[in-house]
Design a protein around this motif. Structure first.
Motif, PDB file in Angstrom:
ATOM      1  N   ARG A   1      -8.975  -3.145  -1.404  1.00 19.18           N
ATOM      2  CA  ARG A   1      -8.175  -3.568  -2.473  1.00 19.18           C
ATOM      3  C   ARG A   1      -6.599  -3.144  -2.184  1.00 19.18           C
ATOM      4  NH1 ARG A   1     -12.400  -2.992  -7.059  1.00 19.18           N
ATOM      5  NH2 ARG A   1     -11.832  -0.685  -6.634  1.00 19.18           N
ATOM      6  N   TRP A   2      -5.839  -4.006  -2.274  1.00 23.87           N
ATOM      7  CA  TRP A   2      -4.387  -3.216  -1.601  1.00 23.87           C
ATOM      8  C   TRP A   2      -3.832  -3.382  -3.165  1.00 23.87           C
ATOM      9  CZ3 TRP A   2      -2.701  -3.195   3.309  1.00 23.87           C
ATOM     10  CH2 TRP A   2      -3.705  -3.696   3.848  1.00 23.87           C
ATOM     11  N   HIS A   3      -2.081  -2.338  -3.729  1.00 23.83           N
ATOM     12  CA  HIS A   3      -1.719  -2.128  -4.592  1.00 23.83           C
ATOM     13  C   HIS A   3       0.025  -1.889  -3.629  1.00 23.83           C
ATOM     14  CE1 HIS A   3      -5.498  -1.093  -6.681  1.00 23.83           C
ATOM     15  NE2 HIS A   3      -6.012  -0.449  -5.233  1.00 23.83           N
ATOM     16  N   ARG A   4       0.041  -2.919  -4.288  1.00 26.00           N
ATOM     17  CA  ARG A   4       1.912  -2.607  -4.529  1.00 26.00           C
ATOM     18  C   ARG A   4       2.738  -1.334  -4.692  1.00 26.00           C
ATOM     19  NH1 ARG A   4       6.610  -7.191  -3.807  1.00 26.00           N
ATOM     20  NH2 ARG A   4       8.006  -6.208  -2.827  1.00 26.00           N
ATOM     21  N   LEU A   5       3.424  -0.803  -4.037  1.00 25.91           N
ATOM     22  CA  LEU A   5       3.401   0.603  -4.676  1.00 25.91           C
ATOM     23  C   LEU A   5       5.375   0.690  -5.128  1.00 25.91           C
ATOM     24  CD1 LEU A   5       2.331   3.237  -2.412  1.00 25.91           C
ATOM     25  CD2 LEU A   5       1.682   2.589  -4.351  1.00 25.91           C
TER      26      LEU A   5
ATOM     27  N   LEU B   1       4.266  11.061  -1.950  1.00 23.51           N
ATOM     28  CA  LEU B   1       3.960   9.870  -1.798  1.00 23.51           C
ATOM     29  C   LEU B   1       5.372   9.041  -2.388  1.00 23.51           C
ATOM     30  CD1 LEU B   1       2.738   6.852  -0.766  1.00 23.51           C
ATOM     31  CD2 LEU B   1       1.223   7.048  -2.474  1.00 23.51           C
ATOM     32  N   SER B   2       5.449   9.528  -3.206  1.00 20.37           N
ATOM     33  CA  SER B   2       6.457   8.773  -4.180  1.00 20.37           C
ATOM     34  C   SER B   2       8.211   9.198  -4.146  1.00 20.37           C
ATOM     35  CB  SER B   2       6.405   9.987  -6.397  1.00 20.37           C
ATOM     36  OG  SER B   2       5.514   8.930  -6.441  1.00 20.37           O
ATOM     37  N   ARG B   3       8.183  10.389  -3.428  1.00 17.13           N
ATOM     38  CA  ARG B   3       9.053  10.275  -2.304  1.00 17.13           C
ATOM     39  C   ARG B   3       9.340   9.340  -1.118  1.00 17.13           C
ATOM     40  NH1 ARG B   3       7.823  15.769  -3.441  1.00 17.13           N
ATOM     41  NH2 ARG B   3       6.756  15.842  -0.867  1.00 17.13           N
ATOM     42  N   MET B   4       8.662   9.192  -0.559  1.00 15.82           N
ATOM     43  CA  MET B   4       8.200   8.054   0.140  1.00 15.82           C
ATOM     44  C   MET B   4       8.677   6.695   0.711  1.00 15.82           C
ATOM     45  SD  MET B   4       7.337   9.533   3.628  1.00 15.82           S
ATOM     46  CE  MET B   4       6.409   8.916   4.463  1.00 15.82           C
ATOM     47  N   VAL B   5       8.481   6.442  -1.935  1.00 19.79           N
ATOM     48  CA  VAL B   5       8.671   4.739  -1.876  1.00 19.79           C
ATOM     49  C   VAL B   5       9.812   4.926  -2.018  1.00 19.79           C
ATOM     50  CG1 VAL B   5       8.023   3.233  -4.010  1.00 19.79           C
ATOM     51  CG2 VAL B   5       5.863   4.999  -2.705  1.00 19.79           C
ATOM     52  N   SER B   6      10.183   5.927  -2.834  1.00 18.27           N
ATOM     53  CA  SER B   6      11.466   6.172  -3.472  1.00 18.27           C
ATOM     54  C   SER B   6      12.615   5.997  -2.035  1.00 18.27           C
ATOM     55  CB  SER B   6      12.234   7.668  -4.555  1.00 18.27           C
ATOM     56  OG  SER B   6      11.923   7.355  -5.555  1.00 18.27           O
ATOM     57  N   ALA B   7      11.971   6.152  -1.163  1.00 14.35           N
ATOM     58  CA  ALA B   7      13.305   6.381  -0.033  1.00 14.35           C
ATOM     59  C   ALA B   7      12.488   4.702   1.016  1.00 14.35           C
ATOM     60  CB  ALA B   7      12.570   7.052   1.075  1.00 14.35           C
ATOM     61  N   ARG B   8      12.263   4.507   0.348  1.00 16.30           N
ATOM     62  CA  ARG B   8      11.786   2.868   0.354  1.00 16.30           C
ATOM     63  C   ARG B   8      10.756   2.758   2.347  1.00 16.30           C
ATOM     64  NH1 ARG B   8      14.000  -1.194  -1.857  1.00 16.30           N
ATOM     65  NH2 ARG B   8      15.575  -0.348  -3.173  1.00 16.30           N
ATOM     66  N   ARG B   9      10.131   3.887   2.488  1.00 17.97           N
ATOM     67  CA  ARG B   9       9.021   4.666   3.608  1.00 17.97           C
ATOM     68  C   ARG B   9       7.613   3.814   3.975  1.00 17.97           C
ATOM     69  NH1 ARG B   9      10.359  10.529   5.521  1.00 17.97           N
ATOM     70  NH2 ARG B   9       8.822   9.654   7.183  1.00 17.97           N
ATOM     71  N   ALA B  10       7.510   4.129   2.385  1.00 15.14           N
ATOM     72  CA  ALA B  10       5.652   3.260   2.017  1.00 15.14           C
ATOM     73  C   ALA B  10       6.309   2.294   0.951  1.00 15.14           C
ATOM     74  CB  ALA B  10       5.221   4.550   1.082  1.00 15.14           C
TER      75      ALA B  10
ATOM     76  N   GLN C   1       8.899   1.917  -7.004  1.00 10.68           N
ATOM     77  CA  GLN C   1       9.574   3.090  -7.663  1.00 10.68           C
ATOM     78  C   GLN C   1       9.322   3.556  -9.116  1.00 10.68           C
ATOM     79  OE1 GLN C   1      13.191   3.057  -6.294  1.00 10.68           O
ATOM     80  NE2 GLN C   1      13.079   2.320  -4.273  1.00 10.68           N
ATOM     81  N   GLY C   2       8.911   4.504  -9.323  1.00 13.77           N
ATOM     82  CA  GLY C   2       7.979   5.339 -10.695  1.00 13.77           C
ATOM     83  C   GLY C   2       6.810   4.274 -10.705  1.00 13.77           C
ATOM     84  N   GLY C   3       6.058   4.077 -10.020  1.00 13.49           N
ATOM     85  CA  GLY C   3       5.168   3.531 -10.390  1.00 13.49           C
ATOM     86  C   GLY C   3       3.974   3.905  -9.507  1.00 13.49           C
ATOM     87  N   VAL C   4       4.357   4.606  -8.805  1.00 15.18           N
ATOM     88  CA  VAL C   4       3.224   5.317  -8.069  1.00 15.18           C
ATOM     89  C   VAL C   4       2.027   5.842  -8.518  1.00 15.18           C
ATOM     90  CG1 VAL C   4       2.485   7.675  -6.255  1.00 15.18           C
ATOM     91  CG2 VAL C   4       4.453   5.548  -6.314  1.00 15.18           C
ATOM     92  N   GLU C   5       2.133   6.748  -9.660  1.00 17.59           N
ATOM     93  CA  GLU C   5       0.862   7.664 -10.616  1.00 17.59           C
ATOM     94  C   GLU C   5       0.441   6.628 -10.820  1.00 17.59           C
ATOM     95  OE1 GLU C   5      -0.458  10.311 -10.851  1.00 17.59           O
ATOM     96  OE2 GLU C   5       1.510  11.211  -9.984  1.00 17.59           O
ATOM     97  N   GLU C   6       0.771   5.026 -11.727  1.00 14.34           N
ATOM     98  CA  GLU C   6       0.333   4.065 -12.240  1.00 14.34           C
ATOM     99  C   GLU C   6      -0.905   3.915 -11.462  1.00 14.34           C
ATOM    100  OE1 GLU C   6       2.352   1.289 -13.297  1.00 14.34           O
ATOM    101  OE2 GLU C   6       4.155   2.192 -14.796  1.00 14.34           O
TER     102      GLU C   6
END
Length: 516
Positions: free
Chosen positions: A225-229, A203-212, A231-236
């Motif tokens: 509940r909704w969470h905006r993801l 998922l972190s790779r997908m967010v970094s590639a702006r695909r998620a 780059q670098g903050g997915v694990e939080e």
């Protein structure tokens, strides 16, 4: 799924003497709780069955709350009937059509939550009152309590519970033996994707590639509940999720708020997801023709927004998963609606590097990568893996529609990627040339370069070529001067070295002439 209790009872206030031959109840039927003696009798009956079964705690399974469109048989109550039983709720979305979320159920109301028997009985009370929340109450494969429609209650145990049956009759209720509970959870054979370490790394790779960009946390049926993801903050985000929550990953929110607002539906319904300010909470609301104007005014100043469909056939996230328990095992029995990527994941998890697969070439991309359908998923063959020999274009090796066998080089589950190799199924012919080191051959010049020439050393059109450095073109018999060669000229060369790893063949014309 493990074993289920052997003994099931339907406990009701309805006298079975009033049932016809088909088992339908024909007597007087009060489908609402009296909030009094009858309701108390139900709770005492459950407590009696629990005591006979040696049970003093229960686990919440598949918890639900209704949307505001249909709350329950009784008027709405604070906390969906759960207030005071669990810690207060964080902000969530529970089907509010106005954008003002009423808040979800309390935090402890989640799948797998263990509660003492007295709290379990209060959950039974809430369900008898049909005041909003519902769940299955179970303890391993030993004991179950399921509350159904119209004050029907189902108790399962691994023991006959004769004393509890007698106690229930004295309470004025009727315990009837059944083969099973109609509210038993049915689980499919499919395997649910776990939100494990590999999931979060992907998922972190997908967010970094702006695909998620957005994660939907469905922690109770009917609430999310909704969470905006970032780059670098997915694990939080990961530690903030409820146990056993279902997750759906969506593309990112758009900062072009005006364009999204212009697509608000005039007919039908959609779900609007927005963030008022950077790092603020992500909210959502249902929007239709009647509420679009009010909601558009409400979020016109938002930082980012997205519009999602609500119908099952159109509401397709990028992929889904379920949170596993602390030991990494997925014990949640509910399932997400599988997205196409989830079906790919189910296939990919069966594949291993080194396995041979068969497929059909579906396309050859402009950048050279060849794609092969292997059971509904497009795997890829990079140019270097098509052949040991050189070629000008992948179409020189394969063609669209051709059936091929290939070896799996690697499998990534997120993002989904399978890399194949055609050449891995064949012996490297360059290794055969290592036995010809020191021998002289005659071959055509294929290229003239500033630093030398290349010469084909095999008698096939796609044969391997070696380099004759300019220093190895000098003819010592002609006072060491360079010889003039052109493409197509035949040249005698001596094979000095063959390196299959670096794909390099070193040749010398000078030494070939000297040895002649």
């Amino acid at each position: 799924m493990g074993r289920v209790p052997t003994f099931f009872h339907r406990v009701t206030k309805y006298d079975p003497a009033h049932r016809d031959r088909q088992g339908r109840y024909t007597g007087p039927q009060d489908t609402l709780s009296d909030h009094g003696e009858v309701e108390a009798a139900y709770l005492r009956a459950v407590a009696a069955f629990a005591e006979d079964s040696g049970i003093d705690e229960l686990a919440v399974r598949e918890p639900q709350i209704p949307s505001l469109a249909r709350f329950g048989a009784e008027p709405p109550v604070d906390g969906f009937g759960l207030a005071g039983l669990f810690p207060p709720a964080r902000e969530s979305h529970a089907g509010s059509p106005t954008g003002d979320s009423p808040g979800g159920p309390p935090e402890g109301f989640h799948d797998g939550a263990a509660v003492p028997l007295d709290i379990g009985l209060e959950l039974v009370r809430a369900m008898l009152r049909d005041s909003g929340a519902w769940c299955r109450l179970e303890w391993e494969d030993r004991f179950t309590v399921h509350v159904g429609w119209d004050q029907y209650l189902y108790v399962g145990s691994d023991r006959p519970c004769e004393r509890a049956r007698a106690r229930t009759r004295r309470l004025g209720l009727f315990p009837e033996r059944l083969d099973s509970s109609p509210y038993a959870m049915e689980t499919g054979e499919d395997v649910q994707r776990p939100a494990d370490d590999a999931f979060w790394a992907g998922l972190s790779r997908m967010v970094s590639a702006r695909r998620a960009g957005v994660l939907e946390e469905m922690y109770v049926e009917g609430a999310s509940r909704w969470h905006r993801l970032s780059q670098g903050g997915v694990e939080e985000v990961r530690p903030r999720l409820a146990p056993r929550a279902r997750l759906a990953v969506w593309p990112g929110l758009s900062s072009d708020v005006d364009t999204v607002l212009s697509t608000f539906p005039a007919d039908g319904t959609a779900e609007c997801v927005w963030q008022d300010e950077e790092d603020g909470p992500v909210r959502s609301a249902l929007v239709d023709g009647d509420t679009s104007t009010a909601l558009a005014g409400r979020i016109s100043g938002a930082a980012a927004v997205s519009l999602l469909p609500v119908t099952a056939d159109e509401r397709v996230p990028l992929f889904t998963a379920v949170m596993p328990d602390a030991d990494g095992v997925v014990r949640a029995r509910w399932r997400t609606d599988p997205a196409p990527a989830d079906r790919h994941w189910a296939l990919l998890r069966t594949l291993r590097p080194g396995r041979i697969v068969s497929g059909t070439v579906t396309r050859i991309a402009d950048f050279g990568v060849t794609f092969v359908d292997i059971g509904g998923f497009e795997a890829m063959i990079n140019i270097p893996e098509l052949s040991w020999r050189s070629f000008n274009h992948p179409s020189d090796v394969v063609s669209v529609g051709e059936k091929v066998d290939a070896e799996i080089l690697g499998v990534e589950l997120l993002p989904e990627r399978v890399s194949l190799s055609l050449k891995a199924l064949h012996e490297d012919p360059m290794r055969l040339l290592t036995g010809r080191i020191g021998r002289t051959v005659v071959g055509p010049v294929t290229k003239v370069l500033p630093f030398g020439v290349t010469v084909r050393v095999e008698e096939v059109t796609d044969g391997f070529e070696g380099l004759v450095h300019i220093s190895e073109l000098r003819d010592e018999q002609l006072d060491g001067t360079d010889i003039a060669v052109r493409v197509g000229d035949l040249l005698a060369v001596r094979i000095l070295d063959v390196d299959p790893i670096r794909r390099r063949i070193v040749l010398s014309h000078r030494r070939a002439v000297a040895a002649a």
